[in-house]
Structures are given as structure tokens and as C-alpha cells.
Design a protein around this motif. Structure first.
Motif, short mmCIF file in Angstrom:
data_model
loop_
_atom_site.label_atom_id
_atom_site.label_comp_id
_atom_site.label_asym_id
_atom_site.label_seq_id
_atom_site.Cartn_x
_atom_site.Cartn_y
_atom_site.Cartn_z
N UNK A 116 -4.91 -77.56 7.71
CA UNK A 116 -4.08 -78.26 6.74
C UNK A 116 -3.36 -77.30 5.79
N UNK A 117 -2.83 -76.22 6.36
CA UNK A 117 -2.00 -75.29 5.59
C UNK A 117 -0.54 -75.76 5.74
N UNK A 118 0.15 -76.05 4.65
CA UNK A 118 1.51 -76.60 4.76
C UNK A 118 2.44 -75.69 5.57
N UNK A 119 3.11 -76.26 6.55
CA UNK A 119 4.01 -75.51 7.42
C UNK A 119 5.04 -76.45 8.02
N UNK A 120 6.01 -75.89 8.71
CA UNK A 120 7.05 -76.71 9.33
C UNK A 120 6.50 -77.47 10.53
N UNK A 121 7.02 -78.68 10.77
CA UNK A 121 6.67 -79.42 11.98
C UNK A 121 7.24 -78.69 13.19
N UNK A 122 6.48 -78.72 14.30
CA UNK A 122 6.90 -77.95 15.47
C UNK A 122 6.48 -78.63 16.76
#
Length: 433
Positions: A116-122
């Protein structure tokens, strides 16, 4: 102490300079190093490849090395830290397994989602046909990021809003044998909005010490035009990001990575480099690297106050919490670094680089023991057969300057640049604007 530093670029020149200042260091060996490092006290060059793991282990044993410090990413992904630790040799750098945070964009993305580390959807694909079909459905006008899964020397990521460029990049990465980037897996990501910054931490598997923040410039031309490079310069921002963002990065990114990697049985020791996109008071992780950046090392290391060596050794031994008063601090200044590159660089279109040209510069710009505010770090440069230093690679050298504020540091950096020259040299004129 005897230290072995792996690498040969401007990053390693900065690392060698900082470590050679330590009174604890008797000899600092660099493998393979560069000709700029030989002007430093205590430094001795060794021949060999940074990915020749058996040679590195044998050399470390033969020379009685107390600490190996790994500069670039490739030896880490080849398992040099594993091999050294198996022989009881202290090494500052993560294991092959932990290095997957950089060596595999797929591993890294899955890790961020899992913890749950904020990152871009991929979206992740292991074949060209499926990736191409997904791209055809993508609204590229809103932006798309194409990432190669494997290491690509900083050139495996393309951000674009142009469909033709996106489709060509996907084909090149997965199907074109003539492309310098080749990957079996690819990520298609949403394009994040905001301002990019990189955060750095020295980690020992449990704890970490912040090494500051830097903004770098990846594209070769002013105004972020032209192809991606390994980095054309950068600066350390002052009073940004906010304390709220910095606390978020410490808690939600660095601490979470250390906890997660430990839970997965691959504790992370070494430099953790988090590339971030900051939009207001929201930060998301773009990617992780597992070593100091280049040019970020040349930006941040001149700001370090205190002896760096005890911190690196303590991290390698899992003992950062025992440093006490020996812990490093950062100067309350800002730093600007400008890269001078060879003609033709980055030669992504096959353009031949203009190499072998004599470099002229004042000798006192090479970093030494004296305390000064401007210097050069050498990278793609070597001594020619008849003596003079010549350019031998893409990114030849970089000028670093310090100052109380960004404007002053930037002005000093560009003034210093005027004293350095070689045929075909080019650089960006908008670093720090």
C-alpha cells in the motif's frame, strides 16, 4: 580501514572524494575507477569489471578489505553483495533479491501494491500482442508511461502523450533487436502530475538515515526536450518538499519498504532512492532505485557534514542505531550540478559520439581535502596516451557548486562551467530554473 569502491562514473568520483576524507581510511581502492579519482589522497585504481563477482570477492580477500561500497546497480543485480557477505566481508549495498526493487519494475510495482505504497496505476504485460492491444484502448492524449521491466541504464522509461511515440517505444522495447533497451515484460502506467523529486535514505535492514532530496533533469535539451539521458544535472531544493511530505515519505515509503522487505526475507541494506511525484501535499512513488543516483550523488554528497565512512560501515553491519554523535548531517545550503556531455550524446538514434577530445580545466577544480564551494567530478574521461585528459564517454564530467540559496549556487555553477571546455561539449542552460 581498507575500502573497495565499485564503479567509474561521476557518482563514484564524488563517493571516493567523500570517503577519502575519513581519518579511518588507510587506502581506498576503486574498481575500475577513473582518472579523476587518482588525484585524491589514499586512492588507488584497480582494473576489472564491476560485474566480475568472483574477481571482486577474490580481490577483497587478497587486499584485506574491511568494507565494499557498491556504486552502480548492475553488480547488485548480479549478486555481488550476496557473494561478499558469504565470505564475511562487510558490504554497503543490497542483496540480489532486495535489488529487485530496481532491477525489476514488475517486482517493484507489485511490492508497492502489496504494501500500500502510493504509486501510479499500471498494467503489466509479458508479450507484445497483449501490450499493443491494451495501448490501442488507452487514451494516450492523457499521457502514458512505458517502462521496461529490466535494467536499462536510465533509458527504459518513456513518458508521452503522442500515440506514434508510444507505439514505437513499445515495439522498440519488446520487439526491436536494434534498440538498446530490450525487455520481456513491460508496464503501461498512468501519467502522474506534479513536480518530480528524489528522496534518499541510508538503510541497514531495520533503520534508516535521510540523505536528503534532489531534483534532476533527465532529457538532453532545455525545457525537457529531446531523448532521455542518464541525467543532465540537478539541484537540491531548499524548503521543499514540505515537512508534511517529508514525514510522509519517512513513514509511508522508507519505513514501509524496510518492514516489507524484511517480512519477505530480503532485508534492505544500502541506499534506497525513491523517485517521487509531488502534487501539492500528495506524494506518489514513481520508482525505486537501490543506489545513489548520478548526478544526485554529486549534488548531495558535497552537502554532507561529518565522516561518511562510519555511517556506511554501520549500515553494512546493521548498526545505524549505534552511531550516536557520529551520525552525518546535511549543510543548510543548496547544491547545483551541471553535466557536460560529448557531442552526439545520448546517441539514441545511432549518432556517433565525438570522443577523444582534450579537456581543459583548472586543476584546482578537482575535489580535494580543502573546503570550497565549486568543483568538478569526472565520469567519461580518461588520460590519453600522450598525457592530456580526453572525453571517452557520453556524460564526461559535471560541475557542482554550493550556496546559501539556489540562485547563488546556480550562478556559481555556470560561472565555473566557463572554465571547462572540450570539442563538441554540450549542456543544459536551465538547470535550477
Amino acid at each position: 580501514m581498507k575500502i573497495l569502491l565499485l564503479g567509474s562514473g561521476g557518482r563514484e568520483h564524488a563517493m571516493a572524494w567523500k570517503m577519502s576524507q575519513s581519518p579511518l581510511v588507510e587506502t581506498l581502492y576503486v574498481l575500475p575507477g577513473n582518472d579523476g579519482m587518482t588525484s585524491l589522497d589514499k586512492v588507488s585504481k584497480l582494473s576489472g569489471s564491476v560485474t566480475d563477482v568472483p574477481l571482486i570477492v577474490e580481490t577483497s580477500i587478497d587486499l584485506g578489505i574491511d568494507l565494499v561500497v557498491v556504486g552502480p546497480e548492475n553488480p547488485l543485480s548480479e549478486g555481488v553483495a550476496n557473494a561478499l557477505e558469504e565470505k564475511g566481508i562487510n558490504v554497503f549495498g543490497p542483496s540480489r533479491q532486495a535489488a529487485q526493487l530496481e532491477s525489476s519494475k514488475v517486482f517493484s510495482k507489485n511490492f508497492m501494491v502489496e504494501y500500500d505504497i502510493p504509486t501510479a496505476r499500471a498494467l503489466i504485460f509479458d508479450n507484445f500482442a497483449d501490450a499493443k492491444a491494451a495501448m490501442e484502448r488507452w487514451d494516450v492524449t492523457q499521457g502514458i508511461v512505458i517502462k521496461a521491466d529490466e535494467l536499462a541504464a536510465g533509458k527504459g522509461v518513456v513518458v508521452t502523450k503522442d500515440r506514434a511515440e508510444a507505439e514505437k517505444t513499445l515495439f522498440d522495447f519488446m520487439e526491436n533487436p536494434d534498440c538498446t533497451v530490450n525487455t520481456k515484460k513491460v508496464l503501461l502506467e498512468e501519467m502522474l502530475m506534479g513536480k518530480e523529486v528524489s528522496a534518499f535514505a541510508i538503510c541497514d535492514g531495520e533503520d534508516f538515515i535521510s540523505l536528503g532530496y534532489a531534483c534532476d533533469y533527465k532529457r538532453v535539451g532545455n525545457g525537457d526536450t529531446g531523448p532521455n539521458t542518464g541525467g543532465m544535472g540537478g539541484y537540491s531544493p531548499k524548503n521543499w518538499p514540505s515537512n508534511t511530505i517529508k514525514s510522509f515519505v519517512d513513514e509511508k515509503v522508507f519505513k514501509t519498504v524496510l518492514r516489507g522487505m524484511k517480512e519477505m526475507g530480503m532485508p534492505f541494506k544500502g541506499i534506497l532512492f525513491a523517485g517521487l511525484m509531488v502534487d501539492g501535499e500528495v506524494a506518489k512513488v514513481i520508482e525505486f532505485n537501490v543506489r545513489l543516483g548520478d548526478p544526485e550523488a554529486q549534488i548531495l554528497l558535497p552537502l554532507v557534514e561529518g565522516d561518511l565512512v562510519p555511517t556506511l560501515l554501520s549500515a553494512a553491519q546493521g548498526k545505524l542505531s549505534e552511531l550516536g554523535s557520529k551520525v552525518i548531517k546535511l549543510k543548510p545550503e543548496t547544491s547545483v550540478h551541471i553535466v557536460m556531455a560529448s557531442g552526439g550524446y545520448p546517441s539514441t538514434d545511432g549518432t556517433k559520439m565525438d570522443l577523444g577530445n582534450e579537456i581543459t580545466y583548472p586543476q584546482d577544480l578537482l575535489p580535494g581535502v580543502e573546503d570550497k564551494n565549486n568543483f568538478i567530478f569526472l565520469a567519461g574521461a580518461k588520460k590519453s596516451a600522450d598525457g592530456p585528459l580526453v572525453n571517452s564517454g557520453g556524460r564526461v564530467l559535471g560541475v557542482t557548486a554550493l550556496g546559501p540559496e539556489l540562485e547563488g549556487a546556480r550562478k556559481l555553477a555556470y560561472q565555473t562551467l566557463k572554465d571547462v571546455s572540450f570539442k563538441g561539449a554540450h549542456w543544459r542552460t536551465d538547470i535550477g530554473l
